[in-house]
Design an enzyme around this catalytic site. Structure first.
Site, PDB file in Angstrom:
ATOM      1  N   GLU A   1      31.580  47.824  20.646  1.00 26.35           N
ATOM      2  CA  GLU A   1      32.034  48.303  19.408  1.00 26.35           C
ATOM      3  C   GLU A   1      33.123  49.611  19.859  1.00 26.35           C
ATOM      4  O   GLU A   1      34.009  49.782  19.032  1.00 26.35           O
ATOM      5  CB  GLU A   1      31.036  49.106  18.585  1.00 26.35           C
TER       6      GLU A   1
ATOM      7  N   PHE B   1      26.367  51.182  14.150  1.00 25.93           N
ATOM      8  CA  PHE B   1      26.971  50.571  15.273  1.00 25.93           C
ATOM      9  C   PHE B   1      28.182  51.411  15.406  1.00 25.93           C
ATOM     10  O   PHE B   1      28.863  51.376  16.574  1.00 25.93           O
ATOM     11  CB  PHE B   1      27.231  49.028  15.183  1.00 25.93           C
TER      12      PHE B   1
ATOM     13  N   HIS C   1      18.942  51.526  11.631  1.00 19.64           N
ATOM     14  CA  HIS C   1      19.534  50.301  11.079  1.00 19.64           C
ATOM     15  C   HIS C   1      19.655  50.596   9.573  1.00 19.64           C
ATOM     16  O   HIS C   1      19.906  49.782   8.786  1.00 19.64           O
ATOM     17  CB  HIS C   1      18.906  49.147  11.213  1.00 19.64           C
TER      18      HIS C   1
HETATM   19  C1  LIG Z   1      25.118  48.436  19.266  1.00 21.24           C
HETATM   20  C2  LIG Z   1      24.871  47.149  18.277  1.00 21.24           C
HETATM   21  N1  LIG Z   1      25.831  46.421  18.226  1.00 21.24           N
HETATM   22  C3  LIG Z   1      25.179  45.254  17.365  1.00 21.24           C
HETATM   23  C4  LIG Z   1      24.022  44.906  17.122  1.00 21.24           C
HETATM   24  C5  LIG Z   1      23.628  43.560  16.394  1.00 21.24           C
HETATM   25  N2  LIG Z   1      22.927  42.703  17.132  1.00 21.24           N
HETATM   26  C6  LIG Z   1      21.538  42.919  17.402  1.00 21.24           C
HETATM   27  S1  LIG Z   1      20.998  41.797  18.356  1.00 21.24           S
HETATM   28  C7  LIG Z   1      22.392  41.231  18.773  1.00 21.24           C
HETATM   29  C8  LIG Z   1      22.674  40.203  19.790  1.00 21.24           C
HETATM   30  C9  LIG Z   1      22.014  40.667  21.237  1.00 21.24           C
HETATM   31  O1  LIG Z   1      22.068  39.525  22.183  1.00 21.24           O
HETATM   32  P1  LIG Z   1      21.117  39.906  23.282  1.00 21.24           P
HETATM   33  O2  LIG Z   1      21.558  41.233  23.996  1.00 21.24           O
HETATM   34  O3  LIG Z   1      21.666  38.697  24.346  1.00 21.24           O
HETATM   35  O4  LIG Z   1      19.718  39.787  23.099  1.00 21.24           O
HETATM   36  P2  LIG Z   1      19.067  38.449  22.461  1.00 21.24           P
HETATM   37  O5  LIG Z   1      19.237  38.756  20.856  1.00 21.24           O
HETATM   38  O6  LIG Z   1      19.642  37.333  22.821  1.00 21.24           O
HETATM   39  O7  LIG Z   1      17.745  38.666  22.918  1.00 21.24           O
HETATM   40  C10 LIG Z   1      23.410  41.909  18.034  1.00 21.24           C
HETATM   41  C11 LIG Z   1      24.711  41.539  18.172  1.00 21.24           C
HETATM   42  C12 LIG Z   1      23.220  45.799  17.453  1.00 21.24           C
HETATM   43  N3  LIG Z   1      22.041  45.864  17.147  1.00 21.24           N
HETATM   44  N4  LIG Z   1      23.564  47.087  18.114  1.00 21.24           N
END
Ligand SMILES: Cc1ncc(C[n+]2csc(CCOP(=O)(O)OP(=O)(O)O)c2C)c(N)n1
Ligand SMILES: Cc1ncc(C[n+]2csc(CCOP(=O)(O)OP(=O)(O)O)c2C)c(N)n1
Ligand SMILES: [Mg+2]
Ligand SMILES: [Mg+2]
Lengths: 317, 337, 317, 337
Positions: free
Chosen positions: D73, D99, D142
């Site tokens: 971000e 975010f 959130h």
């Molecule tokens: C700073 C931020 N940006 C976006 C999000 C939205 N978000 C929540 S989980 C996620 C995906 C995360 O992927 P990963 O780190 O690979 O973890 P996984 O869900 O695959 O376990 C996103 C984009 C967030 N929670 N925090």
């Protein structure tokens, strides 16, 4: 190293003029600064001139360079007038930001300088965005994100590399690596070599940042690659900071010994020109004198320019 | 590490005693905290270099507990928090508050909320020190205050000390506290001197002080604005009460309200952005809770609604100063403005 | 791969119990969730259980794990009681955060869970800080920063690697790489392999994140390295997400085909135990039944626990 | 791209006309802006995925100008700014305002200040869209609003629309504007419907509206709070004037002051943190400029001084709602509270 560059008189002379403009401009700041006519923190480029000059020699006015806090060298190399920069340091209305910016915030849209940042790191991303805009607009425009080795510590560096590589953003990441972040040595602020890391994202060039021909050659290759592939590239230039991080005193850090003969980009180029018979000592001295007169004019211009009107304080916001 | 024995706060010394600078008072507080409690350590960019955070970190007894850092304010602030979650009492240092904006995710999303999200099962004893204050032609990115911005966030305490005695007692209180504290030190106060006890002592976070008693107008000011206001008032010999809340949060509302009920007039001098800021908060509190005592409308004196310019002449116009404060007070007392 | 681990009955049984606890716990959420008794967004761990179980098998209660948004598997693997977790999902006072946290904010200080974050990335740094604290306090304590492949996009990942390497912080960076960031494939959000990049900062281990013995072995080596050198390490586990990013439906992304036989960490371990003669199918079924009863109890505990008192709303702040 | 021809703003349609959802009104505004002006593009995490930012980015005419991004971000917001500095008009998207805190350095230090620092030689036509609003057990990280935090920063315009007609006109105005605009959309409004003209139109940034006329009390509310207040008021048939400023900054002070001068009473309903926030600002403005017209002290209704809890029962207690708003209004009118 000068291989691959055919050092013509025209090229050498153009580069030398720019190197000297920056050096002499900054050297004139030194005696004036303690008198407080410039009320703005300055980060001098002395010793590092080869980097902006070597890179900007490839750029046209509408090509963009984004800068951090160490602005003067890049601004002059990119085509900002001395008067405009000097007046900004003097805080006058004729300055490039009419005195609102100071040394760390210089801009010159007509010469491809969209502004600079006193915060370290963030402007790396700005260059990526501007290059993305160039691509989206299908414009023939080069964009450079210029930053120091310290800025590579910051997360925004990593994010910018990844984004540019993922999205094929035609930007040049240009690191002016003077081996120092303020008084911290590079090995104390960076565990890995970011140039190596960047190699996992894009093609990387390295140049001797105290040798303008080395920088110019590598930059030329990097720009050719960017144009040919539409992909980003990184150019890492190891160079040397002669002055303290900020202000007008010579640096005195034990970890940063400076050899003002061997480490000097101007000497290097002059030697090359002299030994190739492309210049005489007298001509060089004459050039120095010409530039000095230009700086005289710039200072006079600044000194005689009006201060901004405090009534305008809360405008453009 | 019985911090509890510092619960008894010293009264501010009435002159006399040992005179030291604001900077040395912070330094002493940090030094004593580190000596007193091995859990206390400091971390931050340039925290360990030869400049010692404008002199406030030099010659400490425990330099091995001062950890320099790369230009990675976001991670470093998170690292400080992580250390706090694992039993230490970090002092996380930012040489300019502007740099702290890089770490806003950590400050607002993590530091401020962690204790609440874990229902208090995990304490967050972290002090985030940031140096604030107008630069010298530093321009828009190096001159912010941001006290009001942090005070907006539930879960953060925000301290803005104005003098050497307070800075020591408040700093030690911040280190002792089990909640996160944002500690904002104005660079222009560093050379100011005052009487400071050598022993450790804490001042309660959330108790303001009457910096000067008076009857016709209450001025609420923090940090450098307290000093400037006192200069303005004493220079012009105005019958004004000057309140230094010391903390933007928790805010000593009662002290302010009591004073306003007496004087019937309020001016807030806040060296920060105007809209939705600390000055607005104080005005709102008074408008909510002491409206009937007001003889004239409340007023705010802040930065203009604009970023900071660089040129000296513009800076002068941008920042309030003792003269402009005195003029405003006089106008309020004259009923002119 | 299972080389190097002597698979004893005790070890295999311990790991299997944990894997099944997580799986069965999550599977019980699925039917209940649509009835809105759990008012909190859940990110299920199904398919990825081998990672937390293999790593946490090395950890003692006072060793710490920091987690992001996908909390359940790690929390149970680290020793949180099912009742405490279930009650938190039900928003009850007996929940690990008394209902104030929800699925994304679980904590259990007695079991080395100092909390978790719904924001992606930032908690990587928290682990580094906690490990720094362990080092400064000269404590015998391991610390793990657990994150997903998506979190490696974030600048805080880069800064954390650099800091940990520069300052010799004895932390394990643990990437649970399910190849997805929400609905984005890894190759769309990461241009370079962060495991390779991390190799410039610290030693890197890789494991099959659908095979608990592979994870356990690699984690063991990484922890031994951390203990021996006092330096950080990274363990990269490629694994597979079976469910949608959030909620209780099976994933249906074309780029994420799941083979519930071959990709199953539980099957893999059970097969190994069976073929080594360390378990019988009947015993395994009995284990499943035991765990089911424990979950019954956890659900009953949650359902019968009181809701928090709204009067406590603005406390602990 | 003559945006100037949209200078004439439509009056809000008096019922009738085409009825669409808030979400579709945003979608249409984005679509039309992109069709109208090739410089407009969108960028952000999940901006290009199949969910289309809660449906607000689906079926656009120019999907090739929607750029998805990694979880970066901070850089991505900077990249959007960089594109704006090079002639484009980016819409930078954050699925949750929380975010955006990761990108606070870019928002506060760069986006808000760039135009000022370059003395207006460089325009900054960027719209930062962020979805706000209480989750569903989403907890502290959130569910934030943060409108007041952005409105605190000089150089940012902050828009918080409450209905389909406004969201379209304000969004197009934001894209048209040469200053940075933070555009905060409450998720709970997405399904609300209203009459929205099909043509492009802009509403001026800085002009509020009287959402309901009344005489005994002025309620200033934004975004979802406008809807909840209208429900509270119409349900109880209270003689209350409801002002929707639409923009937190620039703030339509005159509209608020005129109303308060008429009603003599002010309640600010702000779904955000209380201290140093937007509610404080409105109270301060009224206390400064209309104190003599107040028949009773101003009041604020905001979140409590705390982060958000997760459990449903706590959420219910945390957030103001039509019932609690009606109760507060009644108490103010009864002079009880
Ligand atoms: C700073 C931020 N940006 C976006 C999000 C939205 N978000 C929540 S989980 C996620 C995906 C995360 O992927 P990963 O780190 O690979 O973890 P996984 O869900 O695959 O376990 C996103 C984009 C967030 N929670 N925090
Ligand atoms: C985010 C941020 N952190 C810290 C600083 C203070 N600071 C200004 S310049 C500088 C050193 C930068 O080093 P480098 O990037 O190598 O550039 P150089 O000064 O060597 O040209 C630091 C730490 C800053 N301006 N911004
Ligand atoms: Mg450097
Ligand atoms: Mg993932």
């Amino acid at each position: 190293m000068m291989t691959g560059n055919t050092l013509t008189r025209e090229l050498g002379w153009r580069l030398l003029r720019k190197l000297r403009e920056i050096r002499q401009f900054e050297e004139r700041i030194i005696p004036v600064y303690p008198t407080d006519v410039m009320v703005t923190p300055v980060h001098l480029h002395i010793g590092q001139e080869a980097v902006p000059v070597g890179v900007c020699d490839h750029l046209r006015p509408h090509d963009l360079v984004f800068i951090g806090h160490r602005t003067h060298g890049v601004a002059l190399a990119k085509g900002m007038s001395m008067g405009s920069l000097m007046a900004e340091l003097y805080g006058r209305t004729t300055g490039c930001a009419q005195g609102f910016g100071g040394s760390m915030h210089v801009c010159d849209p007509a010469n491809g300088l969209p502004g600079s940042s006193a915060l370290v790191g963030g402007s790396i991303a700005l260059g990526v965005g501007a290059a993305l805009a160039a691509r989206l607009g299908k414009r023939d425009q080069l964009v450079v994100s210029c930053f120091g080795d310290g800025a590579a510590d910051a997360g925004v560096f990593w994010e910018s590399l990844n984004f540019a590589a993922l999205k094929s953003v035609p930007v040049l990441f240009l690191c002016e690596d003077n081996g120092l972040s303020n008084v911290m040595r590079k090995e104390d602020h960076l565990h890995a070599d970011p140039g190596v890391v960047a190699g996992h994202f894009m093609q990387v060039w390295r140049a001797d940042g105290t040798d303008v021909l080395s920088v110019r050659e590598a930059a030329g290759e990097a720009f050719a690659h960017i144009r040919a592939t539409g992909r980003p590239a990184l150019l890492w230039c190891a160079t040397k900071r002669w002055m303290k991080h900020q202000g007008v005193e010579a640096d005195d850090l034990a970890c940063n010994p400076v050899d003002r003969e061997k480490d000097c980009p101007i000497r290097k180029l002059e030697q090359a020109l002299l030994s190739a018979g492309l210049a005489t000592q007298a001509e060089i001295e004459q050039l120095g004198g010409e530039i000095e007169s230009e700086i005289d004019a710039a200072i006079m211009f600044a000194e005689q320019s009006p201060f901004p009107d405090p009534g305008m304080l809360a405008t453009e916001v | 590490m019985p911090w509890s024995r510092f619960d008894q706060s010293h009264a501010a010394p009435e002159g006399g005693g040992r005179i030291i600078t604001f900077k040395d008072a912070i330094r002493e507080a940090i030094d004593q905290a580190m000596i007193h409690d091995p859990r206390v350590f400091a971390i931050g960019l340039d925290a360990d270099d030869k400049f010692g955070v404008f002199g406030s970190m030099l010659n400490l007894a425990h330099p091995e507990r001062v950890i320099g850092a790369p230009i990675s304010e976001n991670a470093v602030t998170g690292i400080a928090l992580g250390a706090a979650l694992n039993g230490l009492r970090p002092i996380c240092i930012h040489l300019r508050v502007d740099f702290l904006l890089v770490a806003m995710d950590q400050v607002v999303n993590y530091i401020a909320k962690w204790r609440y999200m874990t229902r208090g099962r995990i304490k967050v004893p972290i002090v985030v020190r940031a140096v604030i204050g107008r630069g010298w032609g530093c321009g828009a990115q190096h001159s912010q205050s941001l006290g009001g911005l942090f005070a907006h966030i539930p879960g953060l305490k925000v301290v803005m000390p104005s003098n050497p005695y307070d800075v020591k007692g408040l700093f030690l209180a911040a280190v002792k506290d089990d909640w996160p504290v944002i500690f904002l030190e104005h660079r222009w106060l560093y050379k100011n001197t005052g009487s400071v006890p050598e022993d450790m002592y804490v001042l309660p976070l959330g108790k303001g002080r009457i910096a000067r008693a008076g009857n016709k107008l209450t001025v609420v000011a923090t940090s450098l604005a307290v000093i400037d206001t006192l200069n303005a008032v004493s220079g012009a010999n105005l019958d004004v009460e000057v309140i230094d809340p010391r903390c933007l949060k928790p805010l000593d509302e009662e002290l302010i309200l009591t004073s306003v009920r007496k004087t019937g007039r309020l001016l807030v001098v806040d060296y920060d952005f105007p809209a939705c800021g600390f000055a607005a908060e104080v005005c709102a509190v008074v408008a909510e809770k002491a409206a009937h005592h007001l003889k004239s409308p409340v007023q705010r004196m802040t930065f203009p609604e604009s970023p900071m310019p660089a040129s000296g002449i513009l800076e002068k116009a941008y920042y309030p100063n003792p003269d402009s404060i005195a003029a405003r007070i006089r106008a309020m007392l004259d009923g002119v403005c």
